[in-house]
Design a protein around this motif. Structure first.
Motif, mmCIF file in Angstrom:
data_model
loop_
_atom_site.group_PDB
_atom_site.id
_atom_site.type_symbol
_atom_site.label_atom_id
_atom_site.label_comp_id
_atom_site.label_asym_id
_atom_site.label_seq_id
_atom_site.Cartn_x
_atom_site.Cartn_y
_atom_site.Cartn_z
ATOM 1 N N VAL A 230 39.112 33.678 40.888
ATOM 2 C CA VAL A 230 38.514 33.805 41.587
ATOM 3 C C VAL A 230 36.934 34.694 41.241
ATOM 4 C CG1 VAL A 230 38.193 35.715 44.007
ATOM 5 C CG2 VAL A 230 39.848 34.052 43.392
ATOM 6 N N TYR B 29 29.373 32.840 48.464
ATOM 7 C CA TYR B 29 31.218 33.516 47.861
ATOM 8 C C TYR B 29 31.111 34.251 47.671
ATOM 9 C CZ TYR B 29 35.710 33.000 46.613
ATOM 10 O OH TYR B 29 37.095 33.592 46.133
ATOM 11 N N TRP C 288 39.694 39.909 46.781
ATOM 12 C CA TRP C 288 40.845 39.830 46.381
ATOM 13 C C TRP C 288 41.681 40.147 47.784
ATOM 14 C CZ3 TRP C 288 43.442 36.104 44.584
ATOM 15 C CH2 TRP C 288 45.109 35.963 44.697
ATOM 16 N N THR D 289 41.723 36.401 49.504
ATOM 17 C CA THR D 289 40.576 35.160 49.843
ATOM 18 C C THR D 289 41.626 34.160 49.773
ATOM 19 O OG1 THR D 289 38.863 34.081 49.033
ATOM 20 C CG2 THR D 289 40.152 34.729 47.319
ATOM 21 N N ASP E 77 37.089 28.451 53.109
ATOM 22 C CA ASP E 77 37.394 29.046 54.112
ATOM 23 C C ASP E 77 38.400 28.781 54.511
ATOM 24 O OD1 ASP E 77 37.787 31.082 55.320
ATOM 25 O OD2 ASP E 77 35.978 30.617 57.021
ATOM 26 N N ARG F 208 40.003 32.418 58.685
ATOM 27 C CA ARG F 208 40.389 33.788 58.349
ATOM 28 C C ARG F 208 42.063 34.598 58.382
ATOM 29 N NH1 ARG F 208 36.547 34.898 54.508
ATOM 30 N NH2 ARG F 208 34.365 34.790 55.137
ATOM 31 N N TYR G 114 46.061 32.715 48.326
ATOM 32 C CA TYR G 114 46.234 33.757 48.784
ATOM 33 C C TYR G 114 47.947 33.721 49.179
ATOM 34 C CZ TYR G 114 47.811 38.820 50.459
ATOM 35 O OH TYR G 114 48.811 39.451 50.709
#
Length: 290
Positions: free
Chosen positions: A112, A132, A136, A138, A143, A147, A224
């Motif tokens: 990351v 970007y 974290w 993420t 994307d 979200r 994640y």
């Protein structure tokens, strides 16, 4: 049959269970492979048939071991072999979770930040993922899945942590009660351990429902989401298996199995349960809090 002495090593009779287990594994994986690569309706059932064969093998093989143990056919040498086998099994489980934690740490520490432009990742960030920020948690530069919100560690995860810590205490009390030949107390504390494990599983299922329904946190939510559900999901599976094993041990205690001086079946399950608890502490810290 005569009891085994310390200078005799018990040699088991010829058993069908190893070949039955091999057939079950073969059928299971063939069914799983076919289910992933074809549209026929028979392939999922082939996988379930294989799982059924494996379950039959487990019930039969463990039943034979329990019968032989209760007939006192095992000497202290065999007991030592069982202990060494369980130690190596738990070690393999440690390596299993170490790989998953390693994936989490590698993503957080190297991948990351690199994609966010740190070190040699600057060119990659400017060329492919401009804008970007490698922070974290993420869902990745693309994307993925939109979200999401993270789980509050001081709500259900904290409750589950307290439940597992309490279950470690209850199974330890049950062990001491067994060694003191207090079978009634052993049964009570074992039942308490099973109930605590069941409540843990219930709350984890509720957490997953909240994650999918309210937080948009899914397995497809980038790195994640994949590491979160991979670690917590496999741990939940281990808790489920551990609770089932403790329930079986409870039934055996009720039936009069185990003696204060000889109860490795009980000890093996207790070792496994403590291992599961320790893994959860790592999950709570590194997945939920940090």
């Amino acid at each position: 049959m005569s009891e085994a002495s310390n200078d005799q090593y018990y040699v088991p009779h010829l058993a069908k269970w190893p070949i039955v287990g091999s057939i079950g594994l073969f059928v299971t994986f063939m069914g799983a492979i076919q289910a992933l690569n074809s549209q026929t309706s028979i392939t999922p059932w082939l996988m379930f048939v294989g799982i059924g064969i494996i379950l039959w093998m487990m019930f039969g093989w463990f039943g034979d071991v329990i019968k032989e143990s209760e007939e006192k056919l095992y000497s202290t040498q065999v007991d030592t072999s069982f202990r060494m086998g369980m130690i190596w099994f738990i070690f393999s489980e440690v390596m299993f979770f170490a790989a998953f934690f390693g994936a989490l740490f590698y993503a957080r520490t190297f991948s990351v930040p690199w994609l966010g432009g740190e070190g040699i990742g600057l060119a990659t960030n400017e060329t492919l993922w401009s804008g970007y920020e490698g922070v974290w948690p993420t869902n990745g530069p693309a994307d993925l899945n939109g979200r999401f919100e993270i789980i509050d560690p001081y709500h259900l995860p904290l409750v589950n942590t307290l439940l597992l810590l309490a279950s470690s205490v209850t199974i330890t009390i049950a062990h001491h009660a067994l060694r003191a030949n207090n079978r009634k107390q052993t049964i009570i504390w074992l039942i308490a351990t099973v109930l605590l494990g069941a409540v843990f599983i219930f709350f984890q299922a509720e957490e997953y429902v909240l994650a999918y329904r309210d937080f948009n946190l899914k397995l497809s939510s980038g790195i994640y989401g994949s590491t979160f559900f991979m670690l917590t999901g496999f741990h939940g599976l281990h808790v489920t298996l551990g609770a089932i094993m403790i329930a079986i041990i409870t039934i055996r205690v009720i039936k009069g199995h185990f003696r204060p001086e000889s109860h490795f079946g009980f000890e093996a399950v207790a070792w496994y349960w403590h291992f599961v608890d320790v893994v959860w502490l790592g999950l709570f810290i590194f997945v939920y809090i940090l």
